[in-house]
Design a protein around this motif. Structure first.
Motif, PDB file in Angstrom:
ATOM      1  N   TYR A   1       1.055  -1.160   0.704  1.00 39.49           N
ATOM      2  CA  TYR A   1      -0.067   0.201  -0.127  1.00 39.49           C
ATOM      3  C   TYR A   1       1.213   1.497   0.532  1.00 39.49           C
ATOM      4  O   TYR A   1       1.659   0.951   0.691  1.00 39.49           O
ATOM      5  N   VAL A   2       0.404   2.420  -0.788  1.00 39.95           N
ATOM      6  CA  VAL A   2       0.668   3.342  -0.634  1.00 39.95           C
ATOM      7  C   VAL A   2      -0.207   4.412  -0.038  1.00 39.95           C
ATOM      8  O   VAL A   2      -1.066   4.993  -0.627  1.00 39.95           O
ATOM      9  N   SER A   3       0.902   4.744   1.131  1.00 42.20           N
ATOM     10  CA  SER A   3      -0.340   6.135   1.818  1.00 42.20           C
ATOM     11  C   SER A   3      -0.049   7.528   1.778  1.00 42.20           C
ATOM     12  O   SER A   3       1.618   7.808   1.954  1.00 42.20           O
ATOM     13  N   HIS A   4      -0.939   8.475   1.075  1.00 41.10           N
ATOM     14  CA  HIS A   4      -0.464   9.513   1.042  1.00 41.10           C
ATOM     15  C   HIS A   4      -0.964  10.570   1.684  1.00 41.10           C
ATOM     16  O   HIS A   4      -1.966  11.289   1.324  1.00 41.10           O
TER      17      HIS A   4
ATOM     18  N   ALA B   1       4.132  14.101   0.199  1.00 40.51           N
ATOM     19  CA  ALA B   1       4.909  12.559   1.329  1.00 40.51           C
ATOM     20  C   ALA B   1       3.946  12.175   0.824  1.00 40.51           C
ATOM     21  O   ALA B   1       2.470  11.701   1.174  1.00 40.51           O
ATOM     22  N   ASP B   2       4.516  10.745   0.522  1.00 41.44           N
ATOM     23  CA  ASP B   2       4.074   9.392   0.683  1.00 41.44           C
ATOM     24  C   ASP B   2       5.043   8.060   2.047  1.00 41.44           C
ATOM     25  O   ASP B   2       5.977   8.225   2.145  1.00 41.44           O
ATOM     26  N   VAL B   3       4.001   7.506   2.201  1.00 41.74           N
ATOM     27  CA  VAL B   3       4.449   6.132   3.340  1.00 41.74           C
ATOM     28  C   VAL B   3       4.356   4.172   2.186  1.00 41.74           C
ATOM     29  O   VAL B   3       3.073   4.679   2.007  1.00 41.74           O
ATOM     30  N   PHE B   4       5.890   3.995   2.001  1.00 42.50           N
ATOM     31  CA  PHE B   4       5.583   3.047   1.416  1.00 42.50           C
ATOM     32  C   PHE B   4       5.488   1.891   2.019  1.00 42.50           C
ATOM     33  O   PHE B   4       6.371   1.580   2.692  1.00 42.50           O
TER      34      PHE B   4
ATOM     35  N   GLY C   1       7.487   0.295   6.993  1.00 47.40           N
ATOM     36  CA  GLY C   1       7.489   1.696   6.300  1.00 47.40           C
ATOM     37  C   GLY C   1       8.332   2.227   6.134  1.00 47.40           C
ATOM     38  O   GLY C   1       8.908   2.448   6.884  1.00 47.40           O
ATOM     39  N   VAL C   2       8.646   2.592   4.781  1.00 46.18           N
ATOM     40  CA  VAL C   2       9.282   3.471   4.441  1.00 46.18           C
ATOM     41  C   VAL C   2       8.353   4.625   3.511  1.00 46.18           C
ATOM     42  O   VAL C   2       8.182   4.913   3.048  1.00 46.18           O
TER      43      VAL C   2
END
Length: 143
Positions: free
Chosen positions: A51-54, A76-79, A104-105
Motif C-alpha cells: 500500500y502507498v499511503s498519501h 509525502a507518501d509512505v510505502f 514503512g519507508v
C-alpha cells in the motif's frame, strides 16, 4: 586512522534533521524520482509494496477541517510492505512484533528538500528489520 576515516565518511552522508526515532536521508532529485527509487528498491529486494499511503495529500485535504495553520509537506507518501522471511523470524522470537508489520519507508518533499526515511526499530531482533529499511532507504537515496 581507519576509525577517523570511517567517521569522516559517515559524517559526510547527507541526512536531514528528523524526529527522535526516525532516520532520514536527503534525496538529490524530485519527489517523483524518490518515490520511483523507493518502489524499485522494495521490489528489487524481492518484496511487494502492499500500500502507498498519501499522507501529504490527506493532510493538505483536511487542513482547513481540523484548523491546520500551514501546509506541512509539498508531497509525502509512505510505502508499506512486509518481508515474509523477516516477519516470521521476528514473530517467532516474539509474536508481539506483529505491531511493527507492515514496515514503512517514507518520502517527503518540504520546501524543495526531498527526504527518504523510516522509523527506527527497538533494540533486539527488530534491528534486523531496521537494517533492511536502512539498506532500502540508502540505496534509493543513492548512498
Amino acid at each position: 586512522m581507519k576509525r577517523w576515516l570511517a567517521s569522516m565518511f559517515i559524517a559526510a552522508i547527507p541526512a536531514v534533521a528528523s524526529a527522535e526515532g526516525v532516520k532520514m536521508y536527503t534525496f538529490d532529485g524530485s519527489f517523483e524520482d524518490a518515490t520511483f527509487a523507493i518502489e524499485n528498491e522494495i521490489i528489487g529486494h524481492g518484496l511487494v509494496v502492499d500500500y502507498v499511503s498519501h499522507v501529504g495529500a490527506m493532510l493538505s485535504r483536511t487542513k482547513d477541517d481540523v484548523g491546520g495553520a500551514k501546509d506541512l509537506f509539498d508531497n509525502a507518501d509512505v510505502f508499506l510492505f512486509c518481508s515474509a522471511v523477516l516477519s516470521r523470524k521476528m514473530m517467532e522470537v516474539d509474536p508481539a512484533n506483529i505491531a511493527f508489520c507492515p514496515y514503512g519507508v517514507f518520502v517527503t518533499d518540504t520546501d524543495s528538500t526531498v527526504a527518504i526515511g523510516y522509523r527506527l526499530m527497538p533494540d533486539g531482533p527488530m534491528k534486523e528489520v531496521e537494517a533492511l529499511l536502512d539498506e532500502i532507504a540508502r540505496a534509493a537515496a543513492g548512498l
